[in-house]
Design a protein around this motif. Structure first.
Motif, PDB file in Angstrom:
ATOM      1  N   ALA A  13     -69.684 -42.957  50.412  1.00  0.00           N
ATOM      2  CA  ALA A  13     -69.293 -41.883  49.804  1.00  0.00           C
ATOM      3  C   ALA A  13     -68.777 -40.860  50.840  1.00  0.00           C
ATOM      4  CB  ALA A  13     -70.404 -41.066  49.231  1.00  0.00           C
ATOM      5  N   VAL A  14     -67.675 -40.546  50.684  1.00  0.00           N
ATOM      6  CA  VAL A  14     -66.894 -39.548  51.682  1.00  0.00           C
ATOM      7  C   VAL A  14     -66.864 -38.252  50.727  1.00  0.00           C
ATOM      8  CG1 VAL A  14     -64.793 -38.898  52.766  1.00  0.00           C
ATOM      9  CG2 VAL A  14     -65.840 -41.374  52.652  1.00  0.00           C
ATOM     10  N   HIS A  15     -67.165 -37.147  51.262  1.00  0.00           N
ATOM     11  CA  HIS A  15     -67.284 -36.007  50.347  1.00  0.00           C
ATOM     12  C   HIS A  15     -66.365 -34.985  51.187  1.00  0.00           C
ATOM     13  CE1 HIS A  15     -71.005 -36.466  48.327  1.00  0.00           C
ATOM     14  NE2 HIS A  15     -71.539 -37.423  49.399  1.00  0.00           N
ATOM     15  N   PHE A  16     -65.197 -34.580  50.553  1.00  0.00           N
ATOM     16  CA  PHE A  16     -64.145 -33.729  50.999  1.00  0.00           C
ATOM     17  C   PHE A  16     -63.681 -32.782  50.222  1.00  0.00           C
ATOM     18  CE2 PHE A  16     -61.763 -36.640  48.404  1.00  0.00           C
ATOM     19  CZ  PHE A  16     -60.673 -36.040  48.159  1.00  0.00           C
ATOM     20  N   ASP A  17     -63.203 -31.581  50.757  1.00  0.00           N
ATOM     21  CA  ASP A  17     -62.853 -30.520  50.090  1.00  0.00           C
ATOM     22  C   ASP A  17     -61.290 -30.592  49.627  1.00  0.00           C
ATOM     23  OD1 ASP A  17     -62.227 -27.807  49.176  1.00  0.00           O
ATOM     24  OD2 ASP A  17     -62.825 -26.741  51.075  1.00  0.00           O
ATOM     25  N   ALA A  18     -61.198 -30.688  48.240  1.00  0.00           N
ATOM     26  CA  ALA A  18     -60.021 -31.034  47.455  1.00  0.00           C
ATOM     27  C   ALA A  18     -59.115 -29.588  47.683  1.00  0.00           C
ATOM     28  CB  ALA A  18     -60.058 -31.740  46.248  1.00  0.00           C
ATOM     29  N   ASP A  19     -59.824 -28.563  47.436  1.00  0.00           N
ATOM     30  CA  ASP A  19     -59.395 -27.085  47.527  1.00  0.00           C
ATOM     31  C   ASP A  19     -58.685 -26.873  48.806  1.00  0.00           C
ATOM     32  OD1 ASP A  19     -59.996 -26.922  44.867  1.00  0.00           O
ATOM     33  OD2 ASP A  19     -61.981 -25.841  45.298  1.00  0.00           O
ATOM     34  N   ALA A  20     -59.388 -27.091  49.793  1.00  0.00           N
ATOM     35  CA  ALA A  20     -58.759 -26.882  51.319  1.00  0.00           C
ATOM     36  C   ALA A  20     -57.402 -27.638  51.324  1.00  0.00           C
ATOM     37  CB  ALA A  20     -59.828 -27.131  52.244  1.00  0.00           C
ATOM     38  N   VAL A  21     -57.555 -29.014  51.135  1.00  0.00           N
ATOM     39  CA  VAL A  21     -56.198 -29.965  50.778  1.00  0.00           C
ATOM     40  C   VAL A  21     -55.084 -29.256  50.035  1.00  0.00           C
ATOM     41  CG1 VAL A  21     -55.217 -32.027  50.480  1.00  0.00           C
ATOM     42  CG2 VAL A  21     -57.693 -31.893  51.514  1.00  0.00           C
ATOM     43  N   ALA A  22     -55.540 -28.941  49.012  1.00  0.00           N
ATOM     44  CA  ALA A  22     -54.647 -28.103  48.092  1.00  0.00           C
ATOM     45  C   ALA A  22     -53.844 -27.013  48.711  1.00  0.00           C
ATOM     46  CB  ALA A  22     -54.914 -28.061  46.857  1.00  0.00           C
ATOM     47  N   ALA A  29     -50.073 -29.575  45.212  1.00  0.00           N
ATOM     48  CA  ALA A  29     -51.643 -29.946  45.288  1.00  0.00           C
ATOM     49  C   ALA A  29     -51.837 -31.392  44.924  1.00  0.00           C
ATOM     50  CB  ALA A  29     -52.331 -28.879  44.230  1.00  0.00           C
ATOM     51  N   GLY A  30     -51.360 -31.770  43.658  1.00  0.00           N
ATOM     52  CA  GLY A  30     -52.063 -33.049  43.171  1.00  0.00           C
ATOM     53  C   GLY A  30     -51.483 -34.140  44.144  1.00  0.00           C
ATOM     54  N   ALA A  31     -50.064 -34.040  44.735  1.00  0.00           N
ATOM     55  CA  ALA A  31     -49.629 -34.909  45.686  1.00  0.00           C
ATOM     56  C   ALA A  31     -50.480 -34.968  46.906  1.00  0.00           C
ATOM     57  CB  ALA A  31     -48.155 -34.706  45.863  1.00  0.00           C
ATOM     58  N   ARG A  32     -50.755 -33.707  47.526  1.00  0.00           N
ATOM     59  CA  ARG A  32     -51.514 -33.683  48.626  1.00  0.00           C
ATOM     60  C   ARG A  32     -53.060 -34.239  48.602  1.00  0.00           C
ATOM     61  NH1 ARG A  32     -50.003 -30.868  53.094  1.00  0.00           N
ATOM     62  NH2 ARG A  32     -52.086 -30.326  53.505  1.00  0.00           N
ATOM     63  N   ILE A  33     -53.713 -34.093  47.472  1.00  0.00           N
ATOM     64  CA  ILE A  33     -54.812 -34.604  47.341  1.00  0.00           C
ATOM     65  C   ILE A  33     -54.816 -36.056  47.083  1.00  0.00           C
ATOM     66  CG2 ILE A  33     -56.862 -34.872  45.638  1.00  0.00           C
ATOM     67  CD1 ILE A  33     -56.294 -31.851  44.769  1.00  0.00           C
ATOM     68  N   ALA A  34     -53.924 -36.658  46.386  1.00  0.00           N
ATOM     69  CA  ALA A  34     -53.838 -38.034  46.030  1.00  0.00           C
ATOM     70  C   ALA A  34     -53.331 -38.756  47.856  1.00  0.00           C
ATOM     71  CB  ALA A  34     -52.367 -38.288  45.350  1.00  0.00           C
ATOM     72  N   ALA A  35     -52.748 -37.944  48.539  1.00  0.00           N
ATOM     73  CA  ALA A  35     -52.325 -38.428  49.888  1.00  0.00           C
ATOM     74  C   ALA A  35     -53.595 -38.466  50.713  1.00  0.00           C
ATOM     75  CB  ALA A  35     -51.168 -37.569  50.469  1.00  0.00           C
ATOM     76  N   ALA A  36     -54.580 -37.460  50.621  1.00  0.00           N
ATOM     77  CA  ALA A  36     -55.720 -37.450  51.158  1.00  0.00           C
ATOM     78  C   ALA A  36     -56.608 -38.586  50.771  1.00  0.00           C
ATOM     79  CB  ALA A  36     -56.483 -35.871  50.904  1.00  0.00           C
ATOM     80  N   ARG A  37     -56.810 -38.772  49.645  1.00  0.00           N
ATOM     81  CA  ARG A  37     -57.516 -40.113  49.077  1.00  0.00           C
ATOM     82  C   ARG A  37     -56.928 -41.216  49.877  1.00  0.00           C
ATOM     83  NH1 ARG A  37     -60.960 -38.794  44.806  1.00  0.00           N
ATOM     84  NH2 ARG A  37     -60.455 -36.857  43.646  1.00  0.00           N
ATOM     85  N   GLU A  38     -55.595 -41.480  49.724  1.00  0.00           N
ATOM     86  CA  GLU A  38     -55.085 -42.788  50.309  1.00  0.00           C
ATOM     87  C   GLU A  38     -55.398 -42.849  51.820  1.00  0.00           C
ATOM     88  OE1 GLU A  38     -51.002 -43.043  49.865  1.00  0.00           O
ATOM     89  OE2 GLU A  38     -51.056 -43.021  47.432  1.00  0.00           O
ATOM     90  N   GLU A  39     -55.436 -41.568  52.492  1.00  0.00           N
ATOM     91  CA  GLU A  39     -55.483 -41.665  53.810  1.00  0.00           C
ATOM     92  C   GLU A  39     -57.050 -41.988  54.112  1.00  0.00           C
ATOM     93  OE1 GLU A  39     -55.709 -38.588  57.841  1.00  0.00           O
ATOM     94  OE2 GLU A  39     -55.073 -37.869  55.914  1.00  0.00           O
ATOM     95  N   LEU A  43     -58.722 -45.148  56.410  1.00  0.00           N
ATOM     96  CA  LEU A  43     -59.583 -45.121  57.297  1.00  0.00           C
ATOM     97  C   LEU A  43     -60.808 -45.634  57.084  1.00  0.00           C
ATOM     98  CD1 LEU A  43     -59.560 -41.237  57.881  1.00  0.00           C
ATOM     99  CD2 LEU A  43     -58.726 -43.095  59.577  1.00  0.00           C
ATOM    100  N   ILE A  44     -61.367 -45.858  55.827  1.00  0.00           N
ATOM    101  CA  ILE A  44     -62.372 -46.696  55.362  1.00  0.00           C
ATOM    102  C   ILE A  44     -62.316 -48.149  55.561  1.00  0.00           C
ATOM    103  CG2 ILE A  44     -63.896 -47.568  53.437  1.00  0.00           C
ATOM    104  CD1 ILE A  44     -63.408 -44.707  52.296  1.00  0.00           C
ATOM    105  N   ALA A  45     -60.930 -48.565  55.304  1.00  0.00           N
ATOM    106  CA  ALA A  45     -60.400 -50.212  55.393  1.00  0.00           C
ATOM    107  C   ALA A  45     -60.663 -50.482  56.955  1.00  0.00           C
ATOM    108  CB  ALA A  45     -59.258 -50.480  54.830  1.00  0.00           C
ATOM    109  N   ALA A  46     -60.015 -49.599  57.714  1.00  0.00           N
ATOM    110  CA  ALA A  46     -60.060 -50.089  59.122  1.00  0.00           C
ATOM    111  C   ALA A  46     -61.481 -49.989  59.649  1.00  0.00           C
ATOM    112  CB  ALA A  46     -59.176 -48.838  59.836  1.00  0.00           C
TER     113      ALA A  46
END
Length: 203
Positions: A13-22, A29-39, A43-46
């Motif tokens: 479980a990775v807890h992150f602040d979506a509001d800070a990203v947006a 905002a929507g694109a930045r949050i989606a990009a954060a999830r992809e990033e 990282l998790i896959a690596a």
């Protein structure tokens, strides 16, 4: 913007602040949050790729002294009978197994440790105990656990360690961490009592 990372046995479980990203670009905002999830996914896959690779068997090893059997490991003889091995061979195999901490949870500082010799893999006890002693080393389902406090538990107790597993005032507070190698070392009752006196909670 990542607040916490919490590993469990089979998930992360990775807890992150979506509001800070947006907030950096509210119009996207929507694109930045989606990009954060992809990033985070990359990282998790690596990390998973590294964890699946070869790891130096001597790297980051914590040695855990254990007094096996008798009053310290009340289920050892029953386990030995169940797996059809002498008690001394159960102890030898437990100490020789390539243990590794899979996760820490259930109680503060409580490790779930994989790598147990398959011959020693037994199911949980049919009836859990209301109180398992602090430091109890117990096995079930191909794993070992070490109880940091006197709490309830349903695993078979084969020994006890005098180590103090959790201290809220220490840094870090828990001596076990996910990914650590663990080496169990058999000690006698006299060594247990001497070490227990050294590690005992302060009065």
């Amino acid at each position: 913007w990542v607040h916490d990372v919490v590993p469990s046995m089979a998930a992360l479980a990775v807890h992150f602040d979506a509001d800070a990203v947006a907030a950096a670009d509210p119009e996207a905002a929507g694109a930045r949050i989606a990009a954060a999830r992809e990033e985070l996914g990359r990282l998790i896959a690596a990390c998973a790729a590294v964890a699946a690779g070869d790891v130096d068997a001597d790297a980051d090893v914590i040695e855990v002294p254990v007094c096996y059997g008798g009053e310290y490991g009340e289920d050892l003889e029953a386990v030995a009978a169940q797996v059809q091995l002498p008690a001394a061979e159960v102890v030898r195999r437990h100490c020789a197994s390539p243990h590794r901490v899979l996760m820490v949870g259930f109680a503060p500082g409580h490790p779930y440790i994989g790598g147990l010799d398959p011959q020693l893999s037994i199911p949980r006890r049919a009836t859990p105990r209301v109180r398992v002693p602090q430091g109890a080393v117990a096995i079930a389902n191909g794993q070992t656990v070490v109880y940091p406090f006197a709490i309830a538990g349903g695993w078979s107790i084969i020994g006890r360690t005098p180590l103090r597993l959790f201290d809220a005032a220490a840094s870090p507070p828990a001596i076990f961490a996910p990914g650590q190698r663990v080496r169990f070392v058999a000690i006698d009752a006299a060594a247990y009592e001497r070490l227990h006196a050294e590690f005992r909670d302060p009065a």
